[in-house]
Design a protein around this motif. Structure first.
Motif, PDB file in Angstrom:
ATOM      1  N   ASP A  40       9.898  63.857  67.985  1.00  0.00           N
ATOM      2  CA  ASP A  40      11.237  63.285  68.174  1.00  0.00           C
ATOM      3  C   ASP A  40      12.278  63.939  67.258  1.00  0.00           C
ATOM      4  N   GLY A  41      12.099  65.230  67.010  1.00  0.00           N
ATOM      5  CA  GLY A  41      13.083  65.953  66.206  1.00  0.00           C
ATOM      6  C   GLY A  41      12.914  65.804  64.709  1.00  0.00           C
ATOM      7  N   VAL A  42      12.012  64.942  64.241  1.00  0.00           N
ATOM      8  CA  VAL A  42      11.772  64.748  62.811  1.00  0.00           C
ATOM      9  C   VAL A  42      10.655  65.690  62.373  1.00  0.00           C
ATOM     10  N   LYS A  43      10.949  66.586  61.423  1.00  0.00           N
ATOM     11  CA  LYS A  43       9.976  67.565  60.950  1.00  0.00           C
ATOM     12  C   LYS A  43       9.656  67.288  59.480  1.00  0.00           C
ATOM     13  N   PRO A  44       8.508  66.678  59.220  1.00  0.00           N
ATOM     14  CA  PRO A  44       8.175  66.332  57.828  1.00  0.00           C
ATOM     15  C   PRO A  44       8.179  67.537  56.886  1.00  0.00           C
ATOM     16  N   TYR A  45       7.646  68.672  57.336  1.00  0.00           N
ATOM     17  CA  TYR A  45       7.594  69.838  56.451  1.00  0.00           C
ATOM     18  C   TYR A  45       8.996  70.317  56.105  1.00  0.00           C
ATOM     19  N   ASN A  46       9.921  70.222  57.069  1.00  0.00           N
ATOM     20  CA  ASN A  46      11.319  70.600  56.814  1.00  0.00           C
ATOM     21  C   ASN A  46      11.906  69.728  55.714  1.00  0.00           C
TER      22      ASN A  46
END
Length: 548
Positions: A69-75
């Motif tokens: 859903d567009g959420v990137k934990p690593y980012n």
């Protein structure tokens, strides 16, 4: 469909949150350390239990790490750690300590004037650096100042905590929750600041008024202070060149991150190269000073919070100090080989005298441990900036954040996010103003009961995204801004675990000999929190009414 697996997943998730809020340690047999179940370990144990019970599978774990859903934990984590490293190494130069001395001089002996100046200074620093570096340095300085000036610690420390956490809502990099919101709601980083600046100003002003109201007594903020002489702000600026370079690099990184966000570029691709460049500069500059025999940390200088004050910043204790203590304790029972213990008999195959009670393998372990400690000492003396900053980086955030993403992905996999989204729609009927108040109030509450504001933000971001097909674009954007306000002021809350900054703040004070109980923390935060919630969400409603 809600199944038994779904119920089990929710129960394990709630129990893991309970251990985050109230950590415990399980006793073990002698000589084995107690097993802690806390912010770091509880979510990981919960994932292991759910995996064993087949409530989640490797795909869910992968989605929790890579993101959906567009959420990137690593980012989010790369961005946060990159900027945290630059902020912490900037603090090591003594620039925050110098600013505190300068403000103290400006306040003079007027108690309320100084109280106001400190609040403004901490607010401005937290906007630029984020709340964690300011909590680290500001708390250490305030403890020193409170003891010297014989002030009541509650009013000054609670004000510092409220100022730092409220100000973190301005920039998207001020708090990891802001990055989650920008990613999850697809909010441009510059637009994020445009939306939150007015709620921040209102929250900050009314928070100060609430603090002033509850600390109006001379017991908390005296009208006159014992101000003997001005503090030398220049003396605590340990590295003026490093302060200038660090400030320039951090400001450049923040500006570029805002610019590239207009082009859809992941901001970690900007922040990480800046952090690497700052690391290279720190190593090169320390090496130059070491070779040239110039003053530096550990050689002619004390760290921030110590210079001229005999104040040790417990949160900056080097890893080798702890290792030294452990090593000395262990080596008292594990003697290293010395000349008088070597058996000189050529016919003997034994290396050590029979007087040594330890096996050869254990002796070599102690020897290698001693060599490792000595190597760390030499590296720390040669490159003090990096080795002082390293233990201050919030590494506990890494397993916790990934574990929270995985657990909430498990809730989604079991259908709970859709259930919560349905409840949201039934409660608000898609109305923008109802959504603002429900998401805002829920966000503040969940910061206390869902394992820090990070967990609350991830959960509510998923819920609003699941409900988005039935929400208008205006309502969807309003929910994002309401959550941004709630996730930051929610740290000024009833439990220390409402934010990582709260846990950090509590730990610093405890090591400084100041105990703030959970009840005291909740009592003094109640009025500022209620005031900021009402004022902040009202401003969000006003913004949305004007814009849409």
């Amino acid at each position: 469909m809600i199944t038994g697996y779904s119920v089990a997943t929710l129960v394990v998730f709630v129990i893991s949150i309970g251990f985050v809020i109230y950590p415990v340690s399980i006793p073990t047999p002698r000589r084995i350390p107690r097993i802690p179940i806390n912010l770091t370990t509880a979510p990981i144990i919960a994932i292991a239990i759910l995996w064993a019970a087949q409530c989640l599978d490797p795909t869910v774990i992968r989605d929790g790490i890579v993101g959906t859903d567009g959420v990137k934990p690593y980012n989010i984590l790369i961005l946060f750690f990159s900027l945290a490293y630059m902020a912490i190494t900037l603090d090591i130069t003594g620039i925050l300590q110098s600013a505190a001395f300068w403000v103290s001089n400006k306040g003079g002996s007027n108690g309320w004037k100084l109280y106001t100046y400190f609040y403004i200074m901490l607010t401005l620093l937290s906007i630029m650096l984020g709340n964690d570096p300011v909590i680290l340095s500001g708390t250490a300085f305030l403890v020193y100042y409170i003891k010297v000036a014989e002030l009541n610690h509650i009013s000054w420390l609670m004000s510092e905590f409220a100022a730092a956490n409220t100000a973190s809502m301005v920039l998207f990099v001020g708090n990891p929750t802001n990055v989650v919101i920008c990613e999850g709601f697809n909010v441009n980083n510059a637009a994020f600041t445009a939306y939150t600046i007015l709620p921040f100003i209102a929250c900050s002003v009314f928070c100060f008024l609430a603090l002033g109201g509850q600390y109006h007594s001379k017991k908390y903020v005296p009208r006159k202070l014992n101000h003997a002489a001005d503090l030398d702000a220049r003396s605590v600026l340990l590295d003026p060149i490093g302060a200038c370079v660090g400030s320039f690099m951090l400001a450049s990184a923040l500006i570029l991150c805002l610019v590239v966000s207009f082009f859809g570029i992941d901001v970690w691709k900007i922040s990480l190269p800046f952090a690497v460049a700052k690391f290279i500069y720190d190593v090169a500059w320390d090496h130059y000073r070491f070779v040239r025999q110039l003053p530096m940390l550990g050689r002619g200088q004390k760290g921030p919070g110590e210079n001229g004050m005999q104040l040790d910043d417990v949160m900056l204790q080097d890893a080798q100090t702890i290792s030294d203590n452990k090593s000395r304790h262990r080596q008292s029972a594990l003697p290293l080989p010395t000349a008088d213990k070597v058996n000189s008999d050529p016919d003997s195959n034994r290396t050590f005298s029979s007087r040594s009670p330890q096996p050869l393998s254990k002796t070599y372990v102690a020897l290698w441990r001693s060599k490792g400690i000595a190597l760390h000492k030499r590296l720390h003396a040669h490159f003090p900036t990096f080795f002082t900053a390293l233990p201050r980086l919030p590494f506990a955030l890494v397993p916790f954040a990934f574990a929270q993403f995985i657990l909430i992905e498990a809730l989604s996999h079991q259908g709970w996010i859709d259930v919560f989204a349905t409840w949201l729609l039934r409660a608000t009927h898609g109305d923008m103003y109802r959504t603002i108040w429900l998401i805002g109030v829920l966000g503040v509450i969940l910061c206390n009961v869902s394992g820090t504001n990070i967990g609350a933000t991830i959960l509510l971001t998923k819920v609003v995204n699941a409900a988005s097909p039935m929400l208008s674009d205006q309502t969807f954007r309003a929910a994002a801004i309401a959550l941004a306000v709630a996730s930051n002021i929610g740290a000024v809350s009833f439990t220390f675990s409402a934010s990582l900054a709260g846990l950090l703040w509590k730990g610093i004070l405890k090591q400084k000999g100041i105990i703030v109980s959970q009840a005291t923390f909740a009592y003094w935060n109640a009025l500022p929190l209620v005031v900021m919630t009402v004022v902040g969400l009202s401003v969000v409603c006003a913004e949305m009414a004007v814009l849409y």
